[in-house]
Design a protein around this motif. Structure first.
Motif, mmCIF file in Angstrom:
data_model
loop_
_atom_site.group_PDB
_atom_site.id
_atom_site.type_symbol
_atom_site.label_atom_id
_atom_site.label_comp_id
_atom_site.label_asym_id
_atom_site.label_seq_id
_atom_site.Cartn_x
_atom_site.Cartn_y
_atom_site.Cartn_z
ATOM 1 N N HIS A 84 76.850 34.315 26.682
ATOM 2 C CA HIS A 84 76.510 35.726 26.738
ATOM 3 C C HIS A 84 77.465 36.570 25.866
ATOM 4 C CE1 HIS A 84 75.665 39.549 28.623
ATOM 5 N NE2 HIS A 84 76.826 39.607 29.201
ATOM 6 N N GLY B 87 76.866 36.767 21.903
ATOM 7 C CA GLY B 87 75.784 37.668 21.526
ATOM 8 C C GLY B 87 76.188 39.124 21.685
ATOM 9 N N GLN C 168 78.504 40.001 18.843
ATOM 10 C CA GLN C 168 77.726 40.092 17.603
ATOM 11 C C GLN C 168 76.985 41.429 17.526
ATOM 12 O OE1 GLN C 168 77.729 37.561 15.024
ATOM 13 N NE2 GLN C 168 77.184 39.522 14.122
ATOM 14 N N THR C 169 76.417 41.847 18.654
ATOM 15 C CA THR C 169 75.719 43.134 18.703
ATOM 16 C C THR C 169 76.679 44.285 18.412
ATOM 17 O OG1 THR C 169 74.188 42.247 20.342
ATOM 18 C CG2 THR C 169 74.330 44.641 20.187
ATOM 19 N N ASN D 181 77.551 44.330 14.739
ATOM 20 C CA ASN D 181 76.430 44.851 13.949
ATOM 21 C C ASN D 181 76.358 46.371 14.036
ATOM 22 O OD1 ASN D 181 75.762 42.238 13.321
ATOM 23 N ND2 ASN D 181 74.047 42.109 14.753
#
Ligand SMILES: [Zn+2]
Length: 130
Positions: A2, A5, A8-9, A12
């Motif tokens: 979890h 991700g 990474q979000t 971004n």
């Protein structure tokens, strides 16, 4: 995981905001994460260290504010800060709702355009041009 991700979000999102503000290097990232999200700070830091090399985030500091779970009683209004999710008020056994601990956001980040703090050498103008 979890956490990978999630990081990474975050990377971004910051990349997009940084690009809009002509920031080319990020030096510090601060996240606010409620305990109910189940993301472990140690694992988040690990994910950050794995995902950031050779990006604009290389060498950046990651700060994580972990927000405890807060319950609010629907009957008597008592707020309780806890480490474990419960559904009943410890004061009156009324039904409690979650008032805090679901937070998940980027508090702030710091960065620069990578041009400042350069000692000596070139002046403010680059005479070489293209
Ligand atoms: Zn109560």
């Amino acid at each position: 995981m979890h956490e990978v991700g999630l990081i990474q979000t975050v990377l971004n999102e910051i990349s997009q905001v940084a690009a809009q503000n002509h920031i080319t290097r990020v030096t510090k990232v601060r996240l606010v994460i409620g305990r109910l999200n189940g993301a472990l700070p140690d694992v988040l830091e690990f994910a950050f260290s794995v995902l950031t090399p050779e990006t604009m985030f290389e060498g950046a500091a990651l700060e994580i504010e972990s927000v405890p779970i807060t319950l609010e009683c629907e009957r008597c209004g008592t707020q309780t800060v806890t480490d474990e999710l419960a559904y009943f008020c410890p004061q009156c056994s009324g039904r409690a709702r979650v008032a805090g601990g679901r937070e998940l956001y980027i508090d702030f980040f710091e960065g620069d355009d990578g041009k400042d703090e350069r000692e000596g050498g070139n002046g403010p103008e680059d005479p070489a041009g293209q």
